[in-house]
Write an enzyme that holds these catalytic residues in place. Structure first.
Site, PDB file in Angstrom:
ATOM      1  N   PRO A 251       0.750  -1.181  -0.076  1.00  0.00           N
ATOM      2  CG  PRO A 251       0.125  -0.885   1.958  1.00  0.00           C
ATOM      3  CD  PRO A 251       0.693  -1.954   1.497  1.00  0.00           C
ATOM      4  CB  CYS A 369       6.762  -9.020   6.254  1.00  0.00           C
ATOM      5  SG  CYS A 369       5.178  -9.605   5.117  1.00  0.00           S
TER       6      CYS A 369
END
Length: 428
Positions: A251, A369
């Site tokens: 994002p 991540c």
């Protein structure tokens, strides 16, 4: 006329959608709108908390059942009830009666007796039940086995940390205001916060707040970004006047950070999800980082080709996201062991394609991540084995754990999520 479902029944309906493969981020907003405003915080807490403890609650209830439930709605009712009794301050009698009512409202009156009996037992043997829950690793068994293999020394600490919530961290937009100055404004507003230890623009909040109500939100003074994710910009060479690609950009946290820190000649933010790219656009507008030098592009990183050689590529690769399990507890239910092989193959494809766009002397920063070595250290070992024109630039840092290649941050403290970084230079 259909009856109005009570709050626990609404929670169970949301949990059922997750069990059917829907991600919480895709459905939560819509589900919350169906809940009375005064109940939203509790709804949120029951959904996320039950997901966090899901496999622990499963381990706890299996021995208590005479035969398997084979009913996802009843299983969810049971876990929501137990979560309230064992993990919240909700009065036990309220938790019990509301959950049993939910069971009936959802169309399973015959099963409400089983739920009632187990929840009553939990109210009598609360301490024993809590101890059993705390001792459970709380992960799907395939994931527990992988973590045990990858991180034998840290596995028990990891399991207990992954059941917790993680801190909310801000990244101060230093084009607008300094970190200390912003910290002073928060403290003046009576908000408890402190500077992050390792992220130079980071502030960790020590209480829950409504982000849009924080001072300077509209003016673009800060973004919400995990402390470990903020390290990205500190690992890059000077990008002023350079051509930069942020692959898999949505994002947009890293895109914005690059523009806060550097003035690239051209920055291309790629993502294959056009809808998520709208978020990148909105973020850049709020932070007032929009410029003609930024190109936001819906494209597939496995096939995209640059019109000119690129100086730097930030590749935040698609991954299992096991490192952000605390923020996205639905990943526990959504991720399957078979996903890992597919993800590793996709990462490799994107790496190949992106590497071919990079000019000699350029830098590629590989990020995930995840905390699974297959997606991180092993992916890099394979990459270096196949690319004679790649040289690792070691990350000298006092954070994380040095790997054969790259550094791994584990989500063990409240200070940050699980992230992996490896910095690669292209040599002739």
């Amino acid at each position: 006329m259909s009856q109005i479902l009570n709050l626990r029944a609404q929670v169970v309906k949301t949990l059922l959608a997750v069990q059917q493969g829907q991600s919480l981020s895709a459905i939560l907003h819509q589900q919350l709108e169906q809940v009375a405003t005064k109940d939203r915080a509790l709804f949120h807490e029951l959904v996320l908390g039950t997901l966090r403890q899901w496999y622990g609650l499963k381990a706890l209830t299996l021995p208590l059942l005479t035969k398997p439930l084979d009913n996802p709605a009843i299983e969810s009712c049971l876990y929501v009830g137990l979560y309230q009794i064992l993990c919240t301050r909700i009065a036990a009698h309220a938790a019990l009666s509301e959950t049993v009512t939910a069971c009936k409202q959802l169309g399973f009156p015959a099963m409400s007796g089983v739920v009632n009996a187990i929840l009553r037992r939990a109210t009598r043997e609360t301490a024993e039940f809590q101890q059993t829950l705390n001792q459970a690793h709380g992960l799907p068994s395939w994931l527990y086995k992988r973590l045990k293999k990858d991180w034998p020394e840290q596995v028990s600490e990891l399991c207990s940390a992954l059941k917790q919530t993680s801190a909310i961290t801000l990244r101060v937009n230093q084009r607008k205001i300094g970190r200390d100055a912003y910290l002073a404004k928060l403290q003046a507003a009576g908000i408890q916060a402190e500077a992050c230890q390792i992220a130079e623009a980071g502030i960790v909040l020590q209480q829950s707040v409504q982000i849009p109500e924080l001072v300077g939100f509209e003016q673009g003074w800060f973004s919400v970004q995990d402390q470990h994710a903020q390290l990205c910009a500190s690992l890059l060479p000077n990008l002023n006047g350079k051509i930069v690609v942020d692959a898999c950009a949505a994002p947009g946290g890293k895109t914005a950070h690059l523009l806060e820190k550097f003035q690239p000649a051209h920055l291309i933010a790629l993502d294959q999800d056009a809808k998520r790219l709208l978020r990148v656009q909105e973020n850049l507008e709020r932070l007032q980082l929009n410029s003609d030098k930024v190109q936001i592009l819906a494209a597939d990183a496995t096939t995209w080709t640059a019109s000119e050689p690129v100086d730097c590529i930030v590749l935040d690769a698609p991954c299992s996201a096991i490192g952000v399990l605390r923020r996205h507890p639905d990943i526990r239910l959504l991720r399957q062991s078979t996903d890992i092989v597919e993800t590793v193959a996709l990462q490799k494809q994107i790496l190949q394609q992106m590497w071919s766009q990079l000019k000699v002397g350029g830098t590629l920063l590989y990020i995930t991540c995840s905390i699974l070595k297959a997606e991180n250290e092993q992916q890099m070992q394979n990459f270096f084995a196949e690319h004679a024109d790649a040289r690792e630039i070691k990350i000298e840092a006092d954070w994380g754990i040095a790997q054969v290649h790259g550094r791994q941050l584990l989500p063990i403290t409240a200070q940050g999520d699980g992230f992996y970084y490896c910095r690669i230079e292209k040599v002739a």
